[in-house]
Design an enzyme around this catalytic site. Structure first.
Site, PDB file in Angstrom:
ATOM      1  N   SER A  25       0.851  -1.188   0.000  1.00  0.00           N
ATOM      2  CA  SER A  25       0.000   0.000   0.000  1.00  0.00           C
ATOM      3  C   SER A  25       0.895   1.249   0.000  1.00  0.00           C
ATOM      4  CB  SER A  25      -0.940  -0.065   1.206  1.00  0.00           C
ATOM      5  OG  SER A  25      -2.002   0.822   1.060  1.00  0.00           O
ATOM      6  N   ASP A  71      -8.457  -5.902  -5.691  1.00  0.00           N
ATOM      7  CA  ASP A  71      -8.171  -4.828  -4.741  1.00  0.00           C
ATOM      8  C   ASP A  71      -8.563  -3.513  -5.405  1.00  0.00           C
ATOM      9  OD1 ASP A  71      -7.084  -2.919  -3.063  1.00  0.00           O
ATOM     10  OD2 ASP A  71      -4.997  -3.509  -3.410  1.00  0.00           O
ATOM     11  N   HIS A 130      -5.823  -6.739  -1.044  1.00  0.00           N
ATOM     12  CA  HIS A 130      -4.767  -5.734  -0.810  1.00  0.00           C
ATOM     13  C   HIS A 130      -3.497  -6.390  -0.247  1.00  0.00           C
ATOM     14  CE1 HIS A 130      -3.937  -1.496  -0.933  1.00  0.00           C
ATOM     15  NE2 HIS A 130      -3.834  -1.309   0.362  1.00  0.00           N
TER      16      HIS A 130
END
Lengths: 480, 480
Positions: free
Chosen positions: B159, B412, B438
């Site tokens: 991320s 995601d 994710h």
């Protein structure tokens, strides 16, 4: 006083601003508002006006490359006027010419006349902030977004400007397709402190006869001896016609020694095969001219000093117009000099020393880290950040970099901190100019240029064309 | 309130810090003094303590690679505990494990409890400063100089941490040999604002039946209608058992809508094929579980709302322990949330919108730049710097970059801002995980992992081994 430790890059470069722009090349002068601080949000949105120069007349197709000079520690107009190579290739490449002025130099003063008042202002003078200024300029001049990509940009620079050109490619590869980094001592942060003076000595050994550097080596003691008596000081005053009479030994062993050391460095840097007016009007091959006047086997100190004065006039009074010899500093009144000193007192940490004893032509002088740091603190209220340049830019570790030409004249004392071998990374190109002085390859063509300089410019052009071609291939959006 | 515009990355990530560290993996906790401001010298030498975690037990040869997690917008302990992939490969690689905490998160608070007090403090929270902190850490842990080079360093992150890992390789290639950037939406600054919600809608359309997303799309009007009367509000209070009773329409159409939007985003991000406790305890395949409870063809709004409440409990009360539903925010009291909001109000500009009208399952909501900026100013005294991330990092223009793996789970919603194609640059590797949520590939192996996740980890390991080998080849000093 810090200058004694670092025969400064800008000694060569800076004095450009002392010479009136010749106006050979024409450009528009513009200004862009850029953030004072690109890397924090504590100052709100304080900005200042960065000056840049642009010539778009050769970009006849509207999509030619942008040849981008990434500033230096001085007035950008002088770099525009003295980087003839860019002007010479622009028509061939149908290119736009762009020259950005480095913050805190020339007319790009973030706090106007107060820019140098305190570290609270001057503290924003860093190479990273300057690179971010340049990135902002490109974002405006050459915008990219997800559907349209701008034009290829080639960075150029000599000396500190060459370091900036290389770092601009390393740090902003999406904005810069390639870089011509001429005489860029990016390894100077982590090299032998004596290498500069070793190379300098060899330049003075081979230009005419080795006797020249041997005489220089002897001259320090001769001058010191003379300075130790009132008669000797009077003789020196009479001989050199100092603008301010020397009155004590230290005027010679500190001030004059520093001046001479700088002059020798400068002569080597501007040792071009044609007349130039970089630092002072000098003849073609000024080191040879100097050494031809200091080549004898002098029997005593006075004779040596006599000849030294004659030789020195090559640099100090070639026009015959000088009324006296100003050894204080050629650039004490020049802001740029203070700017570079500040940078050398923060991130541009380049230890310098001389070994003496026949290993170089200078008196032995160790690198005194503590004294250097204390002097910095006294002068600017800051202390050097020894490791930061290596940590941020990586010095000689270039295996992750690409599309950079490092060119070096091997007769340039700064070449000791340059990148002279490419290792296994074939995307880093090396250009060596055996007879070359400081970034001669970026200057305009001259009929006296040696073949290696002409060849260097050809290699530069080929690499630029290759990078432009590479860019055109990837212009279409690849990532989505 | 800014959250409504940006279903935040850290919604998934941040809540990690709410979960007690499981302590599965052991490390030493250390601190390094790093400069508050790496890019100016106006503050003297103010430093703060950056926390980092290190495990050197697998580095049995003393020269193994360093696996370096480049922080995230949260407590680093939780990332160390939840990045099992690094721990699983460390013994094979005889590697050191290193996890750095991002400034202004976790225990790395430059101004202690006052860190979030004002932009004068919080203004030092930028990604560039964080990357420079990490560079300083590597300079200490893994020093290089002109004679000795350190060990190869591989950056990891998921991320925002994945963005940092990629940028660390781009900006500091001399310090980082390669980067595994998992679910790193580095293109989110310059992509369609609606793509996140489009992908999110498709996740809820295919997990069970399409009826699920259609029901969600209908639910907004049903809730809005209910909120327009006192009876309706009472019904909603009774049904959802809100911790604070809703008393007016906006409590539903602002607060509850935002909450639901976040929950849908979170469910998709943590849609792992096994139970997890990232944001809240949820079952395996939570989107499917949710949708299986909202798959009917409901004849009226009340029935739809009834089912929505049942489905929602998959996320809000899977353990059955919750006494009430807190829709204000799962993380209002979490400093990290404010930190990310500040970053999103300065350089991490990621426009978000929904199209409605059948194009996604959300009410139409345009990206309102002015309102976003005004809200930022009200909350933090800063306004977004729209272009800075693109200018500094380059978004999708990666042709100058190398040795980065971009991995993305295609289920995601952040994959819309990820790098999914490599174009002509063969030094950028792409790993797609069709079933993946994710950054699932950075988590520890699980027997329920789909084949594509197992394959992704194999590719990661191969690339890491290749980069280490490349590094070993160039360890010897190449440039001198």
């Amino acid at each position: 006083m810090l200058r004694q430790y670092a025969p400064s890059i800008l000694l060569a470069i800076f004095a450009l601003s002392l010479v009136p722009a010749q106006g050979q090349y024409a450009f528009q002068t513009k200004y862009l508002d850029v953030p004072l601080d690109h890397f924090s949000y504590v100052n709100g949105s304080v900005t200042f006006k960065m000056r840049y120069l642009i010539n778009d007349t050769y970009n006849t197709n509207g999509n030619g490359p942008i040849l981008f000079y990434t500033g230096n520690e001085g007035d950008i107009e002088n770099f525009a006027q003295n980087t003839g190579f860019m002007w010479e290739i622009a028509p061939k490449l149908k290119a736009t010419l762009l020259f950005a002025e480095h913050r805190f130099y020339g007319k790009t003063m973030p706090f106007g006349n107060a820019s140098y008042d305190s570290p609270k202002h001057l503290g924003y003078l860093t190479s990273e902030q300057a690179l971010a200024d340049f990135a902002d300029l490109l974002a405006v001049i050459n915008p990219s977004n997800r559907t349209v990509r701008g034009r290829p940009v080639i960075a150029f620079g000599g000396s500190y400007g060459g370091m900036l050109a290389a770092w601009m490619r390393i740090k902003y590869p999406h904005l810069i397709s390639g870089a011509i980094a001429s005489s860029a001592p990016i390894r100077q942060f982590d090299t032998d402190c004596g290498v500069f003076n070793q190379i300098l000595t060899s330049v003075f050994s081979v230009a005419y006869t080795r006797q020249c550097s041997l005489n220089i080596a002897k001259s320090w003691d001769a001058l010191k001896n003379a300075s130790s008596s009132a008669d000797g000081l009077k003789m020196l005053n009479d001989k050199f016609k100092f603008c301010s009479n020397v009155t004590k030994a230290e005027d010679i062993t500190d001030t004059f020694f520093d001046y001479l050391t700088d002059v020798y460095g400068n002569l080597a840097m501007i040792n071009y095969p044609y007349n130039s007016t970089f630092l002072a009007p000098v003849p073609a091959n000024p080191v040879m001219e100097f050494c031809s006047r200091l080549a004898g086997n002098y029997t005593n100190g006075t004779e040596l000093i006599n000849q030294l004065q004659i030789a020195l006039s090559i640099y100090s009074n070639y026009t015959g117009q000088a009324k006296c010899l100003n050894i204080a500093s050629a650039y004490d009144s020049n802001m740029g000099d203070a700017g570079w000193e500040f940078q050398a007192c923060t991130e541009m940490w380049m230890p310098m020393c001389s070994q003496g004893g026949g290993k170089d032509m200078f008196p032995k002088k160790d690198w005194d880290e503590k004294k250097y740091s204390d002097d910095c603190f006294k002068k600017f209220g800051v202390r050097p950040n020894k490791n930061v340049a290596m940590t941020i830019y990586g010095g000689e570790y270039l295996d992750g970099a690409s599309n950079i030409v490092f060119s070096n004249g091997l007769m340039d004392p700064w070449s000791g901190g340059g990148v002279l071998r490419s290792g296994s990374n074939t995307n880093i190109k090396i250009v060596l100019i055996p007879e070359g002085a400081h970034h001669i390859d970026l200057r305009a063509e001259n009929e006296n240029d040696p073949g290696s300089v002409r060849a260097a410019r050809q290699v530069h052009l080929q690499n630029i064309q290759l990078w432009v071609k590479q860019f055109r291939k990837t212009t279409k959006r690849s990532y989505f």
